[in-house]
Design a protein around this motif. Structure first.
Motif, PDB file in Angstrom:
ATOM      1  N   GLY A 132      54.763  72.411   7.681  1.00  0.00           N
ATOM      2  CA  GLY A 132      56.141  72.704   7.316  1.00  0.00           C
ATOM      3  C   GLY A 132      57.068  72.753   8.517  1.00  0.00           C
ATOM      4  N   THR A 133      56.541  73.216   9.661  1.00  0.00           N
ATOM      5  CA  THR A 133      57.365  73.286  10.870  1.00  0.00           C
ATOM      6  C   THR A 133      57.854  71.905  11.284  1.00  0.00           C
ATOM      7  OG1 THR A 133      56.195  75.258  11.640  1.00  0.00           O
ATOM      8  CG2 THR A 133      57.387  73.966  13.289  1.00  0.00           C
TER       9      THR A 133
ATOM     10  N   ALA B 142      51.123  84.829   0.987  1.00  0.00           N
ATOM     11  CA  ALA B 142      50.649  83.531   1.471  1.00  0.00           C
ATOM     12  C   ALA B 142      51.695  82.442   1.251  1.00  0.00           C
ATOM     13  CB  ALA B 142      49.343  83.161   0.765  1.00  0.00           C
ATOM     14  N   ASN B 143      52.332  82.446   0.078  1.00  0.00           N
ATOM     15  CA  ASN B 143      53.398  81.473  -0.169  1.00  0.00           C
ATOM     16  C   ASN B 143      54.553  81.670   0.800  1.00  0.00           C
ATOM     17  OD1 ASN B 143      52.745  79.600  -2.180  1.00  0.00           O
ATOM     18  ND2 ASN B 143      53.041  81.099  -3.795  1.00  0.00           N
ATOM     19  N   GLY B 144      54.886  82.928   1.069  1.00  0.00           N
ATOM     20  CA  GLY B 144      55.970  83.200   2.008  1.00  0.00           C
ATOM     21  C   GLY B 144      55.669  82.672   3.394  1.00  0.00           C
ATOM     22  N   ILE B 145      54.423  82.868   3.853  1.00  0.00           N
ATOM     23  CA  ILE B 145      54.043  82.365   5.178  1.00  0.00           C
ATOM     24  C   ILE B 145      54.029  80.843   5.191  1.00  0.00           C
ATOM     25  CG2 ILE B 145      52.179  82.288   6.872  1.00  0.00           C
ATOM     26  CD1 ILE B 145      51.418  85.117   6.015  1.00  0.00           C
ATOM     27  N   GLY B 146      53.486  80.243   4.124  1.00  0.00           N
ATOM     28  CA  GLY B 146      53.436  78.784   4.074  1.00  0.00           C
ATOM     29  C   GLY B 146      54.816  78.156   4.062  1.00  0.00           C
ATOM     30  N   PHE B 147      55.714  78.696   3.241  1.00  0.00           N
ATOM     31  CA  PHE B 147      57.066  78.153   3.171  1.00  0.00           C
ATOM     32  C   PHE B 147      57.891  78.495   4.405  1.00  0.00           C
ATOM     33  CE2 PHE B 147      56.147  77.582  -1.304  1.00  0.00           C
ATOM     34  CZ  PHE B 147      56.909  76.479  -1.641  1.00  0.00           C
ATOM     35  N   SER B 148      57.528  79.553   5.121  1.00  0.00           N
ATOM     36  CA  SER B 148      58.296  79.928   6.309  1.00  0.00           C
ATOM     37  C   SER B 148      58.095  78.945   7.454  1.00  0.00           C
ATOM     38  CB  SER B 148      57.905  81.335   6.768  1.00  0.00           C
ATOM     39  OG  SER B 148      56.543  81.383   7.146  1.00  0.00           O
ATOM     40  N   GLY B 149      57.145  78.026   7.316  1.00  0.00           N
ATOM     41  CA  GLY B 149      56.996  76.993   8.335  1.00  0.00           C
ATOM     42  C   GLY B 149      58.257  76.170   8.494  1.00  0.00           C
ATOM     43  N   SER B 150      58.929  75.880   7.373  1.00  0.00           N
ATOM     44  CA  SER B 150      60.187  75.134   7.462  1.00  0.00           C
ATOM     45  C   SER B 150      61.262  75.968   8.146  1.00  0.00           C
ATOM     46  CB  SER B 150      60.649  74.716   6.068  1.00  0.00           C
ATOM     47  OG  SER B 150      60.903  75.857   5.261  1.00  0.00           O
ATOM     48  N   GLY B 151      61.241  77.295   7.918  1.00  0.00           N
ATOM     49  CA  GLY B 151      62.195  78.158   8.611  1.00  0.00           C
ATOM     50  C   GLY B 151      61.949  78.195  10.106  1.00  0.00           C
TER      51      GLY B 151
END
Length: 504
Positions: free
Chosen positions: A28-29, A143-152
């Motif tokens: 995501g990053t 877990a979803n929050g950490i995974g999606f936070s890659g884009s952030g």
């Protein structure tokens, strides 16, 4: 409760899941970081080619549109072949297309390369996010929050680095460096191992496809051969047309189910949820893209200072996506209620943005916008998890992203058109803020309706209703099939008897 869900393996909520989650974060990053940082390059393309904002905006439109609409293809492929292989292929496509984009010499060539880049992001990003649900159950919110936070995190890191690369080496060399860096997500894709839960649902769908194929072949073998008498031709033609129409409907339904579009027919609430998600995408994507442009052209900030605003949005995304997961896991709020609240606050921040004219107030607004608007992709998945079975979440999310793509295109086009006609981005951000407010208001109405139904005891249990409806549908199909076979046998018997009597 659905027996398939009860028989499915339980996620481990840890172990290798945390390693796979780190890979999802890095994917995501890089992928989503470039998707939301393309505004830095759009300013360079607008200056170099001497075109207006609307012409350059088509590059961002092509990138965002194909990323979302390609999610349907990614969902179908990952459901059949698994998440890992599709993620690796998608990341490799991104690296190749970014490299090709650095050699373009005309604006339309950038359109083509960004179309292909968007397809690669769709193949690499969506399956990685869906795979999180196969590793976690009780901690799926975090877990979803950490995974999606890659884009952030990508929004924090990519814009200033990309801006520095552009200033020191030019945008072509910057794209080549990004292309080389995109090979790292390919390696991260190998960390996403197939779990027992994912294999269970893949095997289940494979068995369903085989079962339907065997049933179809069985019907063709058992199909009776009617006599060639002239009196039987009308009945034979009618029966053949009925059989053909049933087969066509079955093929169409299989195609819809492969992409997740069958949920639009089977679930009415799903249609309403998509409508609210569309309003969110309409306002959020264009606001993120033109946040940088307004700071440069309307306020007069330097390009480096404007890139810090995008990084502030990324920091807000990172904090918001991790924080909302903690809130959901501890049952402080429902995903539906949190989505409604964050949409309204995000709308207020965007409406206030045109009234700000210095760096620090713009930075504060960007942070609030990222904090409240960033969690919405993860919240969309959480809302779908409450509505759909685990096997339909991937397809449902693909359909959501498909319609989000059209909303993104419309939002960016309208915002660029308003800028070209008015000479300012203020009106564009007003329209974007109103769309975000509509999304939050509609979800608030749905939340109130659910609470009223629960209070009055009208709302039925979804699992039991779905199971009953499925059983009734299966029984109806079985009875209809038996009746049609009996009618066919009777017609054949009568026709054969008549032919024998006429011959005698």
């Amino acid at each position: 409760m659905d027996p398939d869900i009860a028989a499915a393996p339980i996620a481990t909520d840890g172990g290798w899941g945390w390693i796979a989650l780190s890979g999802v974060f890095m994917i995501g990053t890089f992928l989503a970081g470039y998707l939301k940082s393309v505004g830095v390059l759009m300013v360079q393309w607008q200056i170099e080619y001497g075109v207006g904002a609307q012409e350059v905006s088509w590059i961002g439109i092509a990138l965002g549109f194909v990323t979302c609409t390609g999610a349907v293809i990614a969902s179908a492929l990952s459901s059949r072949f698994g998440s890992r292989i599709i993620v690796i292929i998608g990341c490799f496509v991104v690296a190749i297309t970014l490299l090709l984009g650095s050699f373009t010499c005309q604006l339309w060539q950038l359109y083509v390369t960004n179309l292909l880049t968007g397809l690669g992001i769709a193949l690499g990003y969506l399956p990685s996010l869906v795979s999180v649900g196969f590793y976690f159950d009780k901690k799926v919110g975090l877990a979803n929050g950490i995974g999606f936070s890659g884009s952030g995190f990508g929004l924090i890191v990519v814009p200033p680095i990309l801006q520095l690369l552009v200033e020191y080496f030019g945008w072509r060399t910057a794209l080549r460096i990004l292309a080389g860096s995109s090979l790292l997500p390919c390696l991260c894709g190998f960390l996403i191992k197939p779990t027992e839960k994912e294999i269970f649902w893949m095997t289940k769908e494979k068995k369903q496809r085989k079962k339907s194929l065997l049933q179809e072949n069985g019907r063709e073998v058992v199909e009776p051969v009617l006599p060639s008498d002239d009196t039987t031709k009308p009945n034979s033609a009618i029966k053949d047309s009925q059989v053909m129409s049933k087969r066509i409907k079955k093929v169409l339904y299989s195609c819809l189910k492969c992409g997740g579009f069958h949920l639009l027919i089977e679930n009415k609430i799903f249609i309403f949820i998509i409508l609210t998600f569309v309003w969110t995408s309409f306002g959020s994507f264009g606001s993120t893209i033109y946040f940088n442009a307004r700071a440069v052209f309307d306020v007069g900030l330097t390009q480096l200072e404007a890139s810090y605003l995008i990084s502030a949005i990324g920091l807000g995304n990172l904090l918001g996506r991790v924080g909302h997961g903690i809130f959901l896991d501890r049952n402080f709020m429902t995903p539906l209620g949190m989505y409604s609240l964050t949409s309204v606050i995000s709308a207020i921040s965007i409406i206030c943005y045109p009234f700000l004219d210095n760096f620090w107030t713009l930075l504060s607004c960007a942070l609030i916008f990222g904090l409240t608007n960033g969690p919405y992709p993860s919240l969309q998945v959480m809302v779908l998890r409450d509505m759909l079975s685990p096997g339909d979440v991937s397809g449902g999310f693909g359909v959501v992203l498909f319609f989000n793509g059209f909303a993104m295109v419309t939002g960016v086009l309208i915002m660029s058109f308003l800028f070209d006609t008015s000479g300012s981005y203020d009106l564009s951000f007003f329209v974007a803020g109103i769309s975000l407010f509509i999304s939050g208001f509609l979800l608030f109405l749905l939340l109130i309706q659910k609470k009223l139904k629960r209070a009055s005891g009208i709302e039925a249990i979804p699992d039991e209703d779905d199971e009953i409806n499925q059983q009734e549908a299966t029984t109806t199909e079985f009875i209809t099939a038996n009746e049609s076979q009996e009618v066919t046998k009777q017609n054949v018997t009568c026709d054969v008897t008549k032919s024998r009597e006429s011959s005698v």
